[in-house]
Design an enzyme around this catalytic site. Structure first.
Site, PDB file in Angstrom:
ATOM      1  N   ASN A  10      -2.479  -4.429  14.604  1.00  0.00           N
ATOM      2  CA  ASN A  10      -1.313  -4.617  15.466  1.00  0.00           C
ATOM      3  C   ASN A  10      -0.993  -3.363  16.311  1.00  0.00           C
ATOM      4  OD1 ASN A  10       1.372  -4.819  16.374  1.00  0.00           O
ATOM      5  ND2 ASN A  10       1.914  -6.201  14.710  1.00  0.00           N
ATOM      6  N   LYS A  13       2.555  -1.847  16.085  1.00  0.00           N
ATOM      7  CA  LYS A  13       2.830  -0.977  14.929  1.00  0.00           C
ATOM      8  C   LYS A  13       2.333   0.441  15.217  1.00  0.00           C
ATOM      9  CE  LYS A  13       2.455  -4.265  11.061  1.00  0.00           C
ATOM     10  NZ  LYS A  13       1.766  -4.523   9.768  1.00  0.00           N
ATOM     11  N   GLU A  37      -5.138 -10.454   3.723  1.00  0.00           N
ATOM     12  CA  GLU A  37      -3.906 -10.405   2.936  1.00  0.00           C
ATOM     13  C   GLU A  37      -4.015 -11.461   1.850  1.00  0.00           C
ATOM     14  OE1 GLU A  37      -0.342 -10.396   5.258  1.00  0.00           O
ATOM     15  OE2 GLU A  37      -1.157  -8.978   6.707  1.00  0.00           O
ATOM     16  N   ASP A  65       2.731  -3.229   5.244  1.00  0.00           N
ATOM     17  CA  ASP A  65       2.946  -4.669   5.343  1.00  0.00           C
ATOM     18  C   ASP A  65       4.430  -4.904   5.557  1.00  0.00           C
ATOM     19  OD1 ASP A  65       1.450  -7.160   5.283  1.00  0.00           O
ATOM     20  OD2 ASP A  65       2.832  -7.697   3.681  1.00  0.00           O
ATOM     21  N   GLY A 140       6.138  -9.753  17.571  1.00  0.00           N
ATOM     22  CA  GLY A 140       6.472 -10.576  16.407  1.00  0.00           C
ATOM     23  C   GLY A 140       7.847 -11.215  16.502  1.00  0.00           C
ATOM     24  N   HIS A 167      13.092  -1.016  10.263  1.00  0.00           N
ATOM     25  CA  HIS A 167      12.496  -1.009   8.922  1.00  0.00           C
ATOM     26  C   HIS A 167      11.270  -0.104   8.885  1.00  0.00           C
ATOM     27  CE1 HIS A 167       9.665  -4.028  10.690  1.00  0.00           C
ATOM     28  NE2 HIS A 167      10.697  -4.129  11.495  1.00  0.00           N
TER      29      HIS A 167
END
Ligand code: ITT
Length: 195
Positions: A10, A13, A37, A65, A140, A167
């Protein structure tokens, strides 16, 4: 300067992790790979499996994750967030929440490894699910997540604002502080399991 190899598929990220870790003197190299995953019930388990899939003994390896947890849906989509979004998109989630409590939490668990040592760091941000998608920043679930203290979705906020509250940013500040402290400590005084 500490070098870290960040393994993720990603690119969003990668941008966020680089921006948070740079002030700690951490340089992030990106290994673009989709790590499988497994069926798991926690983000930490998934992060652990992702770490196991990458073997680079000589350097720090970082994975993470993340998931969106909606308490009124018993935590769904949670660890299934990627799968759910890819298959269904936003509509079923918005429909399910029409008559339910819209509060939600975004969580990240970061896994860091060097040789046989492993550490985990977590971060979360509370918020609510918007009535309709809005905004074009981020990726996302950003267009439907309104962080606490804001009236706009994460995708309507600038990347700088997201990086100050997200987060992921919260988990990565812990990674940054850990690496900065470790790189300053004399090697023979390092304690195992510091984190
Ligand atoms: P990896 O290769 O690192 O696994 P991924 O995009 O599959 O990348 P995750 O499984 O951690 O990442 O993410 C679960 C889902 O949550 C996925 O659909 C992401 O797009 C979404 N997500 C993760 N972080 C997000 C964020 O900061 N804002 C919005 N959505 C996010």
């Amino acid at each position: 300067m500490v070098d870290v190899l960040f393994v993720t598929s990603n690119p969003g990220k990668v941008r966020e992790v680089r921006s948070v870790l740079a002030p700690y003197g951490v340089s992030v190299r990106w290994l673009r790979r989709t790590l499988t995953e497994p069926q798991a019930t926690t983000l930490a388990e998934v992060a652990g499996h992702k770490l196991e899939a990458v073997r680079r003994p000589a350097r720090y390896v970082l994975v993470e994750d993340s998931g969106l947890f909606v308490p009124s849906l018993k935590g769904f989509p949670g660890v299934y967030s990627a799968h759910f979004l890819k298959i269904w998109g936003f509509p079923p989630l918005l429909e399910l929440l029409r008559r339910r409590d819209r509060r939600a939490v975004f969580r990240t668990v970061a896994g860091l490894a060097r040789g046989k040592e492993r550490w985990t760091f977590s971060g979360e941000v509370r918020g609510t699910i918007a009535w309709a998608p809005a905004g074009s920043h981020g990726f996302g679930y950003d267009p439907i997540f309104v962080p606490e203290g804001f009236t706009r979705t994460m995708a309507e906020l600038s990347p700088e604002v997201k990086d100050s509250i997200s987060h992921r940013a919260r988990a990565m500040h812990k990674v940054g502080r850990f690496l900065a402290t470790r790189s300053r400590a004399p090697k023979r005084k390092r304690k195992k399991g510091f984190a």
